[in-house]
Design an enzyme around this catalytic site. Structure first.
Site, PDB file in Angstrom:
ATOM      1  N   CYS A  76      30.232  67.982 144.471  1.00 44.87           N
ATOM      2  CA  CYS A  76      30.523  67.709 145.861  1.00 44.87           C
ATOM      3  C   CYS A  76      29.718  68.436 146.659  1.00 44.87           C
ATOM      4  CB  CYS A  76      31.593  67.073 146.184  1.00 44.87           C
ATOM      5  SG  CYS A  76      31.796  66.618 147.823  1.00 44.87           S
ATOM      6  N   ASN A 120      30.438  67.721 136.605  1.00 45.06           N
ATOM      7  CA  ASN A 120      31.560  66.762 136.076  1.00 45.06           C
ATOM      8  C   ASN A 120      31.739  67.291 134.558  1.00 45.06           C
ATOM      9  OD1 ASN A 120      30.222  65.196 138.415  1.00 45.06           O
ATOM     10  ND2 ASN A 120      31.673  64.139 137.974  1.00 45.06           N
ATOM     11  N   ARG A 130      24.887  59.316 140.734  1.00 39.69           N
ATOM     12  CA  ARG A 130      25.469  59.366 141.980  1.00 39.69           C
ATOM     13  C   ARG A 130      26.053  60.933 142.402  1.00 39.69           C
ATOM     14  NH1 ARG A 130      30.008  61.306 144.755  1.00 39.69           N
ATOM     15  NH2 ARG A 130      31.371  60.250 143.067  1.00 39.69           N
ATOM     16  N   ASP A 131      27.064  61.242 141.590  1.00 41.88           N
ATOM     17  CA  ASP A 131      27.879  62.559 141.893  1.00 41.88           C
ATOM     18  C   ASP A 131      26.832  63.709 141.318  1.00 41.88           C
ATOM     19  OD1 ASP A 131      29.775  64.426 142.262  1.00 41.88           O
ATOM     20  OD2 ASP A 131      31.229  63.575 140.958  1.00 41.88           O
ATOM     21  N   HIS A 133      35.970  67.496 136.865  1.00 45.75           N
ATOM     22  CA  HIS A 133      35.057  68.572 136.910  1.00 45.75           C
ATOM     23  C   HIS A 133      35.268  69.639 135.926  1.00 45.75           C
ATOM     24  CE1 HIS A 133      32.204  66.931 140.317  1.00 45.75           C
ATOM     25  NE2 HIS A 133      33.257  66.285 140.466  1.00 45.75           N
ATOM     26  N   HIS A 186      38.646  61.383 136.968  1.00 48.87           N
ATOM     27  CA  HIS A 186      37.370  61.854 137.464  1.00 48.87           C
ATOM     28  C   HIS A 186      37.403  63.432 137.366  1.00 48.87           C
ATOM     29  CE1 HIS A 186      33.428  61.794 140.128  1.00 48.87           C
ATOM     30  NE2 HIS A 186      33.867  63.049 140.266  1.00 48.87           N
TER      31      HIS A 186
HETATM   32  N1  COA Z   1      25.409  54.623 155.859  1.00 48.71           N
HETATM   33  C1  COA Z   1      24.383  54.873 156.550  1.00 48.71           C
HETATM   34  N2  COA Z   1      24.310  55.487 157.722  1.00 48.71           N
HETATM   35  C2  COA Z   1      25.584  55.329 158.537  1.00 48.71           C
HETATM   36  C3  COA Z   1      26.873  55.158 157.673  1.00 48.71           C
HETATM   37  C4  COA Z   1      26.629  54.741 156.151  1.00 48.71           C
HETATM   38  N3  COA Z   1      27.401  54.411 155.278  1.00 48.71           N
HETATM   39  N4  COA Z   1      27.924  55.320 158.234  1.00 48.71           N
HETATM   40  C5  COA Z   1      27.649  55.752 159.658  1.00 48.71           C
HETATM   41  N5  COA Z   1      26.142  55.892 159.519  1.00 48.71           N
HETATM   42  C6  COA Z   1      25.106  56.130 160.796  1.00 48.71           C
HETATM   43  C7  COA Z   1      25.701  55.631 161.977  1.00 48.71           C
HETATM   44  O1  COA Z   1      24.886  54.413 162.259  1.00 48.71           O
HETATM   45  C8  COA Z   1      25.075  56.672 163.078  1.00 48.71           C
HETATM   46  O2  COA Z   1      23.696  56.502 163.073  1.00 48.71           O
HETATM   47  P1  COA Z   1      22.685  56.966 164.478  1.00 48.71           P
HETATM   48  O3  COA Z   1      23.077  58.260 164.579  1.00 48.71           O
HETATM   49  O4  COA Z   1      21.616  56.772 163.779  1.00 48.71           O
HETATM   50  O5  COA Z   1      23.279  56.203 165.432  1.00 48.71           O
HETATM   51  C9  COA Z   1      25.226  57.883 162.314  1.00 48.71           C
HETATM   52  O6  COA Z   1      25.631  57.617 160.786  1.00 48.71           O
HETATM   53  C10 COA Z   1      26.713  58.546 162.925  1.00 48.71           C
HETATM   54  O7  COA Z   1      27.769  57.694 162.653  1.00 48.71           O
HETATM   55  P2  COA Z   1      29.315  58.141 162.676  1.00 48.71           P
HETATM   56  O8  COA Z   1      30.112  56.892 162.440  1.00 48.71           O
HETATM   57  O9  COA Z   1      29.557  58.659 163.722  1.00 48.71           O
HETATM   58  O10 COA Z   1      29.407  58.916 161.487  1.00 48.71           O
HETATM   59  P3  COA Z   1      29.651  60.263 161.275  1.00 48.71           P
HETATM   60  O11 COA Z   1      28.399  61.270 161.985  1.00 48.71           O
HETATM   61  O12 COA Z   1      30.990  60.656 161.698  1.00 48.71           O
HETATM   62  O13 COA Z   1      29.590  60.359 159.748  1.00 48.71           O
HETATM   63  C11 COA Z   1      29.661  59.360 157.589  1.00 48.71           C
HETATM   64  C12 COA Z   1      30.437  59.767 158.655  1.00 48.71           C
HETATM   65  C13 COA Z   1      30.890  58.807 156.742  1.00 48.71           C
HETATM   66  C14 COA Z   1      28.627  58.391 157.576  1.00 48.71           C
HETATM   67  C15 COA Z   1      29.200  60.629 156.751  1.00 48.71           C
HETATM   68  O14 COA Z   1      29.989  61.793 156.918  1.00 48.71           O
HETATM   69  C16 COA Z   1      28.582  60.780 155.496  1.00 48.71           C
HETATM   70  O15 COA Z   1      27.809  59.763 155.055  1.00 48.71           O
HETATM   71  N6  COA Z   1      29.406  61.309 154.521  1.00 48.71           N
HETATM   72  C17 COA Z   1      29.058  61.409 153.116  1.00 48.71           C
HETATM   73  C18 COA Z   1      29.789  62.219 152.188  1.00 48.71           C
HETATM   74  C19 COA Z   1      29.430  62.023 150.796  1.00 48.71           C
HETATM   75  O16 COA Z   1      28.402  61.250 150.503  1.00 48.71           O
HETATM   76  N7  COA Z   1      30.115  62.750 150.279  1.00 48.71           N
HETATM   77  C20 COA Z   1      29.933  62.963 148.622  1.00 48.71           C
HETATM   78  C21 COA Z   1      30.469  61.891 147.956  1.00 48.71           C
HETATM   79  S1  COA Z   1      32.168  62.033 148.035  1.00 48.71           S
HETATM   80 ZN    ZN Z   2      33.058  64.348 141.497  1.00 51.24          ZN
END
Ligand code: COA
Ligand code: ZN
Length: 313
Positions: free
Chosen positions: A241, A250, A15-16, A210, A208
């Site tokens: 990240c 990490n 994942r990370d 790095h 956790h």
């Molecule tokens: N998995 C898949 N799709 C997701 C989702 C999830 N957990 N949460 C929201 N979505 C989708 C929505 O369905 C929507 O889809 P559409 O555009 O097809 O309608 C779209 O994403 C936007 O939804 P919204 O609730 O407005 O989300 P956002 O644009 O504000 O994004 C997150 C929020 C959390 C989904 C996004 O920022 C994200 O995935 N971040 C991950 C960060 C990450 O992995 N960081 C590293 C690890 S710490």
């Molecule tokens: Zn990390």
């Protein structure tokens, strides 16, 4: 002689480690890496994240991967990261048994990472933990940027304590204090862990780390001395990240295992097994990998192989 005290390691490389790579290793490549980690003795692995595939395209195969891992490695503690209820829903549908929510300890980091402010991110994490518990899942709660934030500077300890206490009150099984950008020092880890013990039972605390500034193993030792027995690490030191500028990999699992075993703790993990996983990841990602001790570890392996060959001859 008394039995060695055990420490528990979760490998977060799939994942990370893989969320931020230019080369896509594919679902098969991820499965092979996980298989090598299981063969090395890992009993807990964070395999993927159910996040938006627009935000992190490398994790788009989360459902397929999680389902295959659960089916193939029934005894493994398979954790998946979920940022919200939609992520939990997807993870549950894929058969996940353990989820991790990610709450950053600053306003800006939450906005950059999951597009929510601190208050909203806290509430969403609490709701997701409650829903996961209702489904009977085990839970981890990351408190990210728990030392420094790449946008706001040093994170106030009071905030880290407040949010950790909230995650504990929300009944997270494990609260994972994350040095997301690898800026912590052993002195800071010692001080923060001593304070955190006051709000979260030590057996529920994990770290956790790095290794951006070369202090990953020293920080792990500081956490060990403070009583922490749960660690995240990433084989080969893969990681970082994508939303936290300046974050390197990490702390490498092989470095942590070597340090812990040499210091009298047992990990249940084989260094030779980890080296096989590093070799595979290196080939798949087409770049040199490995923690601080990798050159010495490989030399030892080569020497052992030569000795065995001589003995057999
Ligand atoms: N998995 C898949 N799709 C997701 C989702 C999830 N957990 N949460 C929201 N979505 C989708 C929505 O369905 C929507 O889809 P559409 O555009 O097809 O309608 C779209 O994403 C936007 O939804 P919204 O609730 O407005 O989300 P956002 O644009 O504000 O994004 C997150 C929020 C959390 C989904 C996004 O920022 C994200 O995935 N971040 C991950 C960060 C990450 O992995 N960081 C590293 C690890 S710490
Ligand atoms: Zn990390």
């Amino acid at each position: 002689m008394s039995a060695k005290e055990a420490i528990h390691i979760t490998d977060v490389a799939p994942r990370d480690g893989l969320q931020n790579q230019a080369v896509d290793v594919g679902t098969e490549g991820k499965l092979r890496l996980i298989e090598l980690l299981v063969e090395a003795g890992l009993r807990s692995i964070e395999v993927t994240s159910f996040v938006s595939p627009k935000a992190v395209p490398q994790m788009a195969d989360a459902a397929e991967l999680a389902a295959q891992v659960q089916a193939r490695f029934a005894a493994l503690r398979t954790s998946v990261l979920v940022p919200n209820l939609k992520g939990l829903e997807r993870a549950h549908a894929a058969g996940a048994k353990e989820i991790a929510v990610v709450l950053s300890a600053t306003e800006t980091m939450n906005r950059k990472n999951i597009n929510m402010g601190l208050d909203q991110a806290t509430e969403v994490s609490e709701q997701t933990l409650a829903a996961a518990r209702a489904l009977g899942l085990r839970t981890r709660a990351y408190v990210a940027v728990a030392f420094d934030c790449p946008f706001e500077g040093e994170t106030p300890l009071d905030e880290v304590l407040r949010l950790s206490a909230r995650m504990h009150a929300a009944a997270a099984d494990e609260i994972v204090i994350a040095d997301t950008i690898g800026s912590a020092s052993p002195g800071q880890v010692k001080a923060r862990m001593a304070a955190l013990r006051g709000v979260v039972p030590i057996e529920r605390l994990a770290v956790h780390l790095h290794d951006t500034r070369g202090m990953g193993v020293a920080n792990a030792w500081a956490a060990l001395e403070a009583g922490v027995r749960r660690f995240d690490a990433s084989v080969g030191g893969i990681g970082g990240c994508p939303f936290a500028p300046g974050a390197a990999g990490n702390v490498a699992t092989e470095d942590l295992v070597l340090m812990a075993e040499r210091s009298g703790f047992s990990t249940g993990i084989s260094l030779a097994g980890l080296l096989a996983a590093v070799d595979f990841a290196q080939g798949a990602l087409r770049k040199p990998l490995g923690g601080r001790a990798i050159t010495w570890l490989r030399r030892q392996r080569d020497k052992d192989t030569q000795d065995n060959t001589r003995r057999l001859a």
